[in-house]
Design a protein around this motif. Structure first.
Motif, short mmCIF file in Angstrom:
data_model
loop_
_atom_site.label_atom_id
_atom_site.label_comp_id
_atom_site.label_asym_id
_atom_site.label_seq_id
_atom_site.Cartn_x
_atom_site.Cartn_y
_atom_site.Cartn_z
N ALA A 152 21.95 -21.89 8.55
CA ALA A 152 22.29 -20.25 8.39
C ALA A 152 22.26 -19.84 9.55
O ALA A 152 23.37 -18.91 10.15
CB ALA A 152 21.77 -19.53 7.36
N ASP B 36 25.53 -18.48 11.67
CA ASP B 36 25.71 -16.79 11.86
C ASP B 36 25.92 -16.69 13.50
O ASP B 36 26.29 -15.78 13.85
CB ASP B 36 24.73 -16.23 11.33
N GLY C 97 20.18 -13.11 2.95
CA GLY C 97 20.46 -13.57 4.30
C GLY C 97 19.21 -13.95 5.14
O GLY C 97 18.11 -13.56 4.96
N TRP C 98 19.53 -14.55 6.23
CA TRP C 98 18.38 -15.33 6.85
C TRP C 98 17.43 -14.22 7.62
O TRP C 98 16.27 -14.40 7.99
CB TRP C 98 18.85 -16.18 8.06
N GLN C 99 18.00 -13.04 7.90
CA GLN C 99 17.24 -12.07 8.54
C GLN C 99 16.12 -11.66 7.81
O GLN C 99 14.96 -11.14 8.22
CB GLN C 99 18.15 -10.66 8.66
#
Length: 502
Positions: A43, A47, A170-172
């Protein structure tokens, strides 16, 4: 309960178990961050438009910044108080986690991970040192067993938590979630961890510089080798790193004052062997996750959460078995626990490599992964307890710093070597490692690439399986630890007898 100092004077009550749990929360969080990125790599690549080599640096930068300072942060804990260093490190780690989550480029993310790794380096030696100093010798094996179990479970929970967060938010959020956990951990440690006696230390600046430069050159050379076609410059970098590390050890042997790496610690046979074994363990655990997650998402088309769920049998079995194994540490010869654990883990990785094909049934993957869980439970607790059992209590900080350093050095080398090997195997199997592979990594790989890609990932798994055999041999050479007398005094008072510096 009243604890006793080395001088025999009574001190106020200390509650070691609540302190241990408070420390384990922070320790758990920083170890989760060693492995949580593995499931998010595809991901992040998609992104931020990064290639495999760049995204591997997200893990390697963290591990490198974590490993290099550990020798000195253990000493800093002895000098300024382990509680103070732990709280400082937790604050830095939490702030850097937020920075990671807000990063808009792969370069910014890598820089933020460096600061996160340094925060982790400040924290980790303090957990082991506090355990050694607040638990009486006859209880220390059980406490260290719990610490080792937390280490084992944390490295396995990382991918599970990462999968759920990447899919859901999300990866964040694999980084942002650390912020509330870090705040809770800070106040628990502030309240529950005792203030311990401090000791004067001199700091070996040449040793710090030599070890840092040597590690950086070695890791950078290994990881970037394929990018530069293993040119003469890369081999000079790797050779220079090894030469600096050898010079570092020689420098430490000449330092009769207070070396960064107290070589006399290695006169204890079990400490030396446990350091060799934990290095191989750090290498393998960090190394195995990357190819497994790329295979699950790129070849099998699983989502991050589904990919992480493959690791559930490993995490559950480790979590269930590790505390019970920890209770055996003080009663059973460590070679009979850790030795079979290393062998089982090596066999399980080889087994998994054999079944990592495009069309293998999922249940066939779960069997070797379950065996990994059993193996992990037999490794982490005995190694941690055996490494520290016979150490002089005044060297608790130095000993824990060395032990954690060798584990992290293994993890750094594992991350770098696996990243380089993946790139090499992809090239050997006729696949690109950059450019159009980003989308394939995220689960949309064309059919004609599946065989080559799965073969590359399976071939990569053989390296950590072989490295684990080094740990197996080391564990077989353990001697029975010295028996600790029941009711023996604790190393240091829970309240400082000397003024705190700074």
């Amino acid at each position: 309960m009243t604890e006793t100092t080395t001088s025999g004077t009574a001190t106020p009550d200390v509650k070691p178990w609540p302190a241990l749990w408070a420390l384990c929360l922070g320790f758990f969080m920083i170890l989760v961050d060693s492995t949580i990125v593995a499931v998010a790599n595809p991901a992040i690549m998609e992104d931020l438009g990064a290639d495999i080599n760049s995204v591997v640096w997200v893990t390697s930068a963290y591990l490198l910044a974590y490993a290099v300072p550990l020798l000195i942060t253990g000493r800093l804990g002895d000098r300024f108080g382990p509680k103070n260093l732990y709280l400082l490190g937790l604050t830095l780690f939490t702030a850097a986690s937020l920075w990671c989550g807000l990063s808009g480029s792969i370069e910014m993310l890598i820089v933020a991970r460096v600061f996160q790794g340094f925060g982790a380096a400040l924290m980790t030696p303090q957990t082991m040192a506090v355990i050694t100093r607040i638990f009486p010798p006859d209880k220390r094996g059980t406490a260290m067993g719990l610490w080792g179990a937390v280490a084992g479970v944390a490295t396995l929970v990382g991918p599970l938590a990462g999968g759920v967060l990447v899919d859901g938010l999300g990866w964040q959020w694999i980084f942002i979630v650390n912020v509330p956990v870090g705040i809770v951990g800070f106040f628990l440690a502030l309240r529950l961890v005792p203030t311990l006696e401090t000791h004067e230390h001199k700091f070996d600046i040449p040793g710090v510089l030599l070890s840092a430069a040597g590690m950086f050159l070695l890791v950078f050379g290994l990881q970037e080798g394929n990018t530069y076609d293993w040119s003469a410059r890369i081999w000079l970098m790797i050779g220079g790193g090894l030469a600096l590390l050898a010079l570092f050890v020689w420098n430490q042997s000449l330092n009769k004052d207070e070396p960064l790496l107290p070589l006399e610690l290695f006169r204890d046979r079990n400490f030396s062997l446990a350091n060799i074994a934990i290095t191989s363990m750090g290498f393998a655990i960090t190394g195995l996750l990357l190819p497994v997650m790329f295979y699950a998402q790129g070849v099998r088309g699983l989502s991050p959460t589904q990919s992480a769920l493959l690791m559930v049998p490993m995490a559950v079995l480790t979590g269930v078995l590790a505390p019970n194994v920890g209770k055996l540490v003080d009663r059973v010869h460590p070679r009979y626990i850790a030795g079979p654990g290393f062998l089982m883990l090596s066999v399980s990785l080889g087994w998994l490599a054999l079944v990592m094909t495009p069309h293998t049934a999922i249940w066939e993957l779960l069997l070797p992964i379950a065996l990994m869980g059993v193996a992990n439970a037999f490794i982490w607790s005995p190694l941690a307890a055996t490494a520290t059992r016979n150490l002089p209590l005044h060297q608790a900080g130095a000993g824990s710093g060395v032990y954690n350093t060798t584990r992290q050095v293994g993890a750094v080398l594992g991350s770098a070597a696996i990243g380089a090997l993946i790139t090499s195997r992809l090239t050997a199997n006729g696949l690109p490692s950059t450019g159009g592979m980003q989308e394939g990594m995220a689960g949309s790989m064309p059919e004609f690439l599946l065989d080559g890609f799965s073969s590359a990932m399976a071939q990569t798994m053989i390296l950590p399986a072989v490295v684990l055999l080094v740990g197996f041999v080391a564990a077989l050479c353990f001697s029975r630890p010295q028996a600790a007398p029941v009711g023996a005094p604790v190393a240091a008072a829970p309240e400082s007898r000397e003024p705190m510096a700074g």
